[in-house]
Design a protein around this motif. Structure first.
Motif, mmCIF file in Angstrom:
data_model
loop_
_atom_site.group_PDB
_atom_site.id
_atom_site.type_symbol
_atom_site.label_atom_id
_atom_site.label_comp_id
_atom_site.label_asym_id
_atom_site.label_seq_id
_atom_site.Cartn_x
_atom_site.Cartn_y
_atom_site.Cartn_z
ATOM 1 N N UNK A 1 1.800 -5.832 3.788
ATOM 2 C CA UNK A 1 1.709 -6.605 4.948
ATOM 3 C C UNK A 1 0.439 -7.486 5.147
ATOM 4 N N UNK A 2 -0.697 -6.515 4.884
ATOM 5 C CA UNK A 2 -2.135 -7.412 4.852
ATOM 6 C C UNK A 2 -2.096 -8.300 3.780
ATOM 7 N N UNK A 3 -1.748 -8.147 2.563
ATOM 8 C CA UNK A 3 -1.668 -9.180 1.518
ATOM 9 C C UNK A 3 -0.729 -10.295 1.773
ATOM 10 N N UNK A 4 0.370 -10.217 2.585
ATOM 11 C CA UNK A 4 1.263 -11.241 2.690
ATOM 12 C C UNK A 4 0.716 -12.098 4.020
ATOM 13 N N UNK A 5 -0.158 -11.668 4.585
ATOM 14 C CA UNK A 5 -0.927 -12.726 5.762
ATOM 15 C C UNK A 5 -1.695 -13.655 5.276
#
Length: 117
Positions: free
Chosen positions: A113-117
């Motif tokens: 989720x953090x990487x996809x932001x």
């Protein structure tokens, strides 16, 4: 995760099994090896392995690999089921398994989720 028909019968029979119950209870607080479970449940290792396979098939237990002090690998098992709800509907029985999410799964999802932001 909701289950119907065949799964309700299979999971019901599995949860009625004393060895499967003991395995789930014993692995709720800490992971245990099949040998440890065999001792705790007072059954043969073969019986433990059969029940572990049945429990894994229904996502009620997970397995991880541990390394002992001598460098040998062995598997440990942890219960993932928190709650089982059986409901009678006009269509028949449904079964809802509430499963605990493994810490590694939560961490992986967080990183994704953090990487996809």
């Amino acid at each position: 995760m909701e289950r119907v028909d065949k799964d309700v019968r299979e999971i019901g029979a599995l949860l009625a099994d004393e060895t499967a119950q003991r395995i789930l209870i014993e692995t709720t607080t800490e992971p245990m090896s099949a040998d440890e479970l065999s001792d705790a449940c007072d059954v043969s290792p073969q019986t433990v392995y059969r029940r572990l396979e049945d429990l894994k098939e229904h996502d009620m237990i997970t397995e991880d690999v541990r390394i002992d002090d001598g460098g040998h690998h062995y598997k440990v098992y942890t219960a993932t089921v928190d709650r089982v709800v059986v409901e009678l509907t006009p269509e028949g029985f449904t079964l809802d398994l509430s499963l605990r999410e493994r810490m590694t799964t939560r961490f992986t999802r967080f990183v994704d989720e953090v990487r996809d932001r």
